[in-house]
Design an enzyme around this catalytic site. Sequence first.
Site, mmCIF file in Angstrom:
data_model
loop_
_atom_site.group_PDB
_atom_site.id
_atom_site.type_symbol
_atom_site.label_atom_id
_atom_site.label_comp_id
_atom_site.label_asym_id
_atom_site.label_seq_id
_atom_site.Cartn_x
_atom_site.Cartn_y
_atom_site.Cartn_z
ATOM 1 C CB SER A 27 -16.707 0.710 4.502
ATOM 2 O OG SER A 27 -17.258 1.570 5.471
ATOM 3 C CG ASN A 113 -16.185 13.640 5.793
ATOM 4 O OD1 ASN A 113 -16.628 12.507 5.639
ATOM 5 N ND2 ASN A 113 -16.578 14.669 5.054
ATOM 6 C CB THR A 158 28.664 -7.183 -9.329
ATOM 7 O OG1 THR A 158 29.763 -7.713 -10.048
ATOM 8 C CG2 THR A 158 29.160 -6.531 -8.046
ATOM 9 C CG HIS A 159 27.051 -7.586 -13.506
ATOM 10 N ND1 HIS A 159 26.354 -6.646 -14.231
ATOM 11 C CD2 HIS A 159 28.123 -6.936 -12.979
ATOM 12 C CE1 HIS A 159 27.001 -5.491 -14.171
ATOM 13 N NE2 HIS A 159 28.071 -5.640 -13.404
ATOM 14 C CB SER A 286 7.307 -31.837 -4.605
ATOM 15 O OG SER A 286 6.631 -32.422 -5.695
ATOM 16 C CE LYS A 292 12.070 -29.452 -6.004
ATOM 17 N NZ LYS A 292 11.103 -29.104 -7.035
ATOM 18 C CG ASN A 294 9.891 -27.204 -3.402
ATOM 19 O OD1 ASN A 294 10.941 -27.551 -3.932
ATOM 20 N ND2 ASN A 294 8.721 -27.741 -3.692
ATOM 21 C CD GLU A 299 9.841 -20.887 -4.396
ATOM 22 O OE1 GLU A 299 8.678 -21.296 -4.518
ATOM 23 O OE2 GLU A 299 10.828 -21.565 -4.692
ATOM 24 C CE1 TYR A 326 -14.338 10.212 2.975
ATOM 25 C CE2 TYR A 326 -16.510 10.701 2.077
ATOM 26 C CZ TYR A 326 -15.580 9.786 2.550
ATOM 27 O OH TYR A 326 -15.902 8.446 2.583
ATOM 28 C CD GLN A 331 -16.927 3.190 2.299
ATOM 29 O OE1 GLN A 331 -17.581 3.997 2.940
ATOM 30 N NE2 GLN A 331 -17.486 2.251 1.571
ATOM 31 C CE LYS A 334 -12.104 3.356 5.810
ATOM 32 N NZ LYS A 334 -11.903 4.678 5.160
#
Length: 467
Positions: A27, A113, A158-159, A286, A292, A294, A299, A326, A331, A334
């Site tokens: 690790s 541990n 709304t909607h 683009s 463009k 963007n 996004e 444990y 492990q 993380k």
Amino acid sequence: MAKKSQATWGGRFSKGPAELMLTFSESVSFDQRLASFDIAVNRAHTAMLRHVGLLSGKEMKAIHRGLKVVESKIANGKLKWKPSFEDVHMNIEQALTRIVPEAAKMHTARSRNDQVATDSRLFFKFATDTLVSHLERLQRSILNLAERNQTVYIPGYTHLQRAQPVSAAHHLLAYVEMFSRDIKRLETVYDDANWCPLGSGALAGTTLPIDREFTAKALGFVDARGRARVTRNSMDSVADRDLFLDFAHACGVCATHISRVAEDVILWNSSEFGFVDLPDAFCTGSSLMPQKKNPDSLELLRGKSGRIIGSLQALYTMVKGLPLTYNRDLQEDKVQVFDSFDQLALCVQVLDGTLSGMTFRSDRCQDAVSDPGLLATDLADWLVSEGVAFRDAHHVVGALVAKAESLGVPLDQVPQADAEAIHPKLSFDWRVVFDLERAMKAREGIGMPGPKQIRRQLNRWKRAYGV
Ligand code: ARG
């Protein structure tokens, strides 16, 4: 090919792990970022061992000198992290023992541990602190943007249908509320992390006469009055991963908020809405279409929220079936929280940069908000104030809207005769409601978008964030 038996736990083994097992189980490639916390834990632990007489002053000093050397080696990128030593803890211990033989006593009365649990808690304190300061900077930027746009009105939706007018400031202050709760959630994680598990050993503490409060104080696990905060059950201390879940959840909610803000701004920035201009610095072009520009930052913010939410899911799945205490599965915990932290820290800063450079196009906002249909509810309220029951008023205005539609005119242009035919109260001066300023000024209750209310909220948040 089997390797020589492992240096730290290899006593009972005649052969070391297979190369594949080493690659699979190491690790250190990702937990080396705990190094500074691990060194602090080593320093505090050996000071405690000295305090209770398990180390001599000379031994402790030698270890502390050695830790300084290892620390600067790490800082200069000079320490060779070896997968054969598995993790950050054993790499540091091995590097230290090579220069200070006394370090063979460092692991007295502890286990990896409780060590990794302690390192992780220090990480959470650091990570929540860092995220909170990024979020506070973001809040200040949103407040500045809101301050500048108190009289720019846009439709609220709304909607995704135009609903009622609000000021851009009111919409932006909704974000400030959301992020303030995110800050609160992160602060709660900080507080829950602030308990020291060191001394829990592998799971059942130790037979040696350690002083847990000494270590807790040395590592800053203290309450507001400076009293040591020490976890109270050794099995829970090494097994629980609540904090990982809580941290990942706090990050997930914040990322979800960011994603929703991003979606709003993507819509506002589209040619169809055209409410805002975005800063070039956070947009891209683009490769094919030269015209463009963007909104890629936004996004990506929307996209990365999926990844951050996914980390929480991964943690739940990992932890839910584990027997106490444990298990090596842990492990992997993380990987998830490091990624949540890294990605969210980036997201908050990128949103800050994007919003800081964003401007509202008041002409386009004005066009969109000038539709008198947005004030249909205000007309119903006006009828109520003229004594009409709300259900009837709703119906009357609905009929008026239908009339306007069939005549192909805006709501406020329905001929008087047609209006009166719908309801006699419409013989009065009902068209007064179709005035944005009036509509806003009529909304001065707590939490509403009236200009005085916005001013009050702005002042309150500016005080809170020192703007
Ligand atoms: N690298 C391990 C982890 O992060 C440290 C704890 C190892 N403990 C053990 N019993 N093998 O979980």
